[in-house]
Design an enzyme around this catalytic site. Sequence first.
Site, PDB file in Angstrom:
ATOM      1  CG  ASP A  33      -2.024  -0.938   1.225  1.00  0.00           C
ATOM      2  OD1 ASP A  33      -2.129  -1.728   0.261  1.00  0.00           O
ATOM      3  OD2 ASP A  33      -2.822  -0.924   2.174  1.00  0.00           O
ATOM      4  CG  ASP A  34       0.405   3.713   2.068  1.00  0.00           C
ATOM      5  OD1 ASP A  34      -0.791   3.465   1.787  1.00  0.00           O
ATOM      6  OD2 ASP A  34       0.831   3.745   3.234  1.00  0.00           O
ATOM      7  CG  HIS A  84      -4.291   2.779  -1.068  1.00  0.00           C
ATOM      8  ND1 HIS A  84      -5.144   1.958  -0.360  1.00  0.00           N
ATOM      9  CD2 HIS A  84      -3.363   3.208  -0.150  1.00  0.00           C
ATOM     10  CE1 HIS A  84      -4.760   1.881   0.901  1.00  0.00           C
ATOM     11  NE2 HIS A  84      -3.695   2.648   1.064  1.00  0.00           N
ATOM     12  CG  HIS A  88      -3.168   7.282   2.237  1.00  0.00           C
ATOM     13  ND1 HIS A  88      -3.232   7.293   3.606  1.00  0.00           N
ATOM     14  CD2 HIS A  88      -2.828   6.014   1.897  1.00  0.00           C
ATOM     15  CE1 HIS A  88      -2.941   6.092   4.073  1.00  0.00           C
ATOM     16  NE2 HIS A  88      -2.703   5.289   3.056  1.00  0.00           N
ATOM     17  CG  HIS A 172       1.978  -0.112   4.504  1.00  0.00           C
ATOM     18  ND1 HIS A 172       1.746  -1.170   5.357  1.00  0.00           N
ATOM     19  CD2 HIS A 172       0.792   0.548   4.370  1.00  0.00           C
ATOM     20  CE1 HIS A 172       0.475  -1.161   5.728  1.00  0.00           C
ATOM     21  NE2 HIS A 172      -0.124  -0.126   5.153  1.00  0.00           N
TER      22      HIS A 172
END
Length: 202
Positions: A33-34, A84, A88, A172
């Site tokens: 993620d991210d 995503h 965020h 992440h």
Amino acid sequence: MHIVRPPLLFKTFYSKAIWRKKNKENNIYLTFDDGPIPEITPWVLDCLQEHQVKATFFCVGDNVKKHPEIFQRILNEGHAVGNHSYNHLKGWEHTLEEYLENIETCQELTKTSLFRPPYGKMTYAQYSALHKKYDIIMWDVLTGDYNARISKEQCLKYCIDNTRHGSIIVFHDNIKAIANLQYSLPKAIAFLKNKGFNFQLF
């Protein structure tokens, strides 16, 4: 206290999301993620390439816009991507319209059928709207790599002790996770492959 596996109540609330993909083939699903960001995503891609493993990257749209060459590398090397959100966002802090608009802005860049809510948080109205368009991918194993209070050894342990067939594992590719990620990711991949797990894409 870090919760590796989501509580049943949480899973019931988002009942049409995908939390685990049970199977008889020992398949597991590695996700990040991210990103993408230059500080860590290229290292992750190098690690995956070295171990011949594919993963799914849930990308923040603003990072895709800033680093299109890294995003393209993810695609070129055969990995999958998910949405995503663009900034965020925590769904609970935004209206339905604001949240969906932000996700659509990200979608223009990612062009994917997969979505994961940042922080795992969205209102029921947001969830209801999104599951009509996306496969909402949650998780079965949250490694805690982003948490400075979790040691790199504990991060690794969370991953290898809790992974089972069908597990969706979350790491992440963000700055907060670098130390834990660089220690635990290669060790976790090697351990899980040795245990006979097969890394798959959604």
